[in-house]
Design a protein around this motif. Sequence first.
Motif, PDB file in Angstrom:
ATOM      1  N   PHE A 128     -12.833 -61.417 -22.094  1.00 39.07           N
ATOM      2  CA  PHE A 128     -12.574 -62.841 -22.483  1.00 39.07           C
ATOM      3  C   PHE A 128     -11.027 -63.187 -22.192  1.00 39.07           C
ATOM      4  CE2 PHE A 128     -11.172 -66.156 -25.561  1.00 39.07           C
ATOM      5  CZ  PHE A 128     -11.986 -66.900 -25.174  1.00 39.07           C
ATOM      6  N   ARG A 141      -6.580 -70.258 -27.906  1.00 34.18           N
ATOM      7  CA  ARG A 141      -7.337 -70.053 -29.129  1.00 34.18           C
ATOM      8  C   ARG A 141      -7.544 -71.467 -29.962  1.00 34.18           C
ATOM      9  NH1 ARG A 141      -4.030 -68.327 -34.556  1.00 34.18           N
ATOM     10  NH2 ARG A 141      -5.426 -67.186 -35.785  1.00 34.18           N
ATOM     11  N   ARG A 186     -12.503 -66.706 -32.474  1.00 31.88           N
ATOM     12  CA  ARG A 186     -12.245 -65.697 -31.168  1.00 31.88           C
ATOM     13  C   ARG A 186     -11.255 -64.419 -31.592  1.00 31.88           C
ATOM     14  NH1 ARG A 186     -11.267 -70.212 -26.439  1.00 31.88           N
ATOM     15  NH2 ARG A 186     -13.135 -71.230 -26.735  1.00 31.88           N
ATOM     16  N   TYR A 216      -5.311 -64.160 -25.153  1.00 26.49           N
ATOM     17  CA  TYR A 216      -5.046 -65.518 -25.200  1.00 26.49           C
ATOM     18  C   TYR A 216      -4.220 -66.238 -24.419  1.00 26.49           C
ATOM     19  CZ  TYR A 216      -7.634 -66.051 -29.964  1.00 26.49           C
ATOM     20  OH  TYR A 216      -8.590 -66.193 -30.752  1.00 26.49           O
ATOM     21  N   PHE A 232     -17.498 -67.984 -26.668  1.00 23.51           N
ATOM     22  CA  PHE A 232     -17.160 -68.367 -28.154  1.00 23.51           C
ATOM     23  C   PHE A 232     -17.374 -70.051 -28.218  1.00 23.51           C
ATOM     24  CE2 PHE A 232     -14.886 -64.478 -27.715  1.00 23.51           C
ATOM     25  CZ  PHE A 232     -15.055 -63.820 -28.959  1.00 23.51           C
TER      26      PHE A 232
END
Length: 385
Positions: free
Chosen positions: A209, A213, A218, A236, A271
């Motif tokens: 991934f 954020r 997540r 992130y 997500f």
Amino acid sequence: MTVTMIIQLVVFCLCLAILPSCVSYASQDKWDKYLHRIDIANASYTGCGSSDEASSCYADVIADDLSAWRSRGIGKADIERAGATLATRYQVLNHKLYRNPRCVFPARCEGVEHFLLSILKDLPDMDIMINVYDHPQVPKYSQPSPVFSFSRDSHFSDIMYPAWTFWSGGPAVWPLYPTGLGRWDLQRDIITKKADATPWSEKESKAFFRGSRTSSERDPLILYSRKHPEFAAAAYTKNQAYRSKKDTLGEEPAEGVPLEDHCKYKYLFNFRGVAASFRFKHLFMCRSLVFQVGEEWLEFFYPALKPWVHYIPLDTDLKDFDEVLQFVREHDDVAQQIAERGYDFIWNNLQLSDVQAYWLQLLTDYAALLQYKPQLAEDMIEISP
């Protein structure tokens, strides 16, 4: 050596002899619940019917979204109430398209208008209130309002339409996609070409991934990846509101990764963001196994995709993630089959022609519910092709 010692030695040897098969049996028994879910899901999946039928995969979504209006119809008061939200007013009159001059997100309006103009000759007259903000506008238990939004969860009753992003309007991801992810038809070809160059056997067996954020849901995957980099590669990136490492969970932000380069990995995660994530459809194009975290937020095509048939569902707390990841790693052929079914569905049933067909069916059915003859409102501007 005493008799007791001999007996103990024999028992020990017997245990060693049967241990592998016992472990194998126990392991298989552990995975039966997942194999059973997959078998049941595929046995009950009937597909979409004839591909010649407009929106054949998604007709139930249109029927459900308009069900609140079937018995009562849509009157002028309903449109006025919808106009009190953040939605933008459009009108179709005599096969011409009009819009309120104020559009907060011009590129998003352009993405909507591309499809409206492409079907304009087939549309009856109507008033339409189209929300181009990320968040839906009509709470489920408020007075119904016929507002069109690209996404909603179970707390809202907005009518879903295909997002502007199928053509233009974002989301912008700097510096990779400064003006948005790009036209869906072009992205399909770009990502599939990379997927063809990265067959399943050459993909890394890691959970991947990369994104900002926008939701704390997540976080568990990011933290898992930091603890187990051998199993996951999740990090992130910055978003538009980035201020410090606090916004990337305490570490320096990672570089973004183009969508086609996600194809390097076997397991891709989707997500929710502020609403439904725009990346979901793109992930399937990699022919990788897609994990959908949470089932609340929807776009119009989500209900036609079935868990354990086209993707693997996970709860938002990711409590079963470690076990499910172990399962797919030990059942590589099963994982690949789900990945291929997900790819086949999106490739065959979510072309731009399918998006256009959905718009046409949705608006035709919607217009039939109007209880008045629309007249050109003040200050509307004509939108030309």
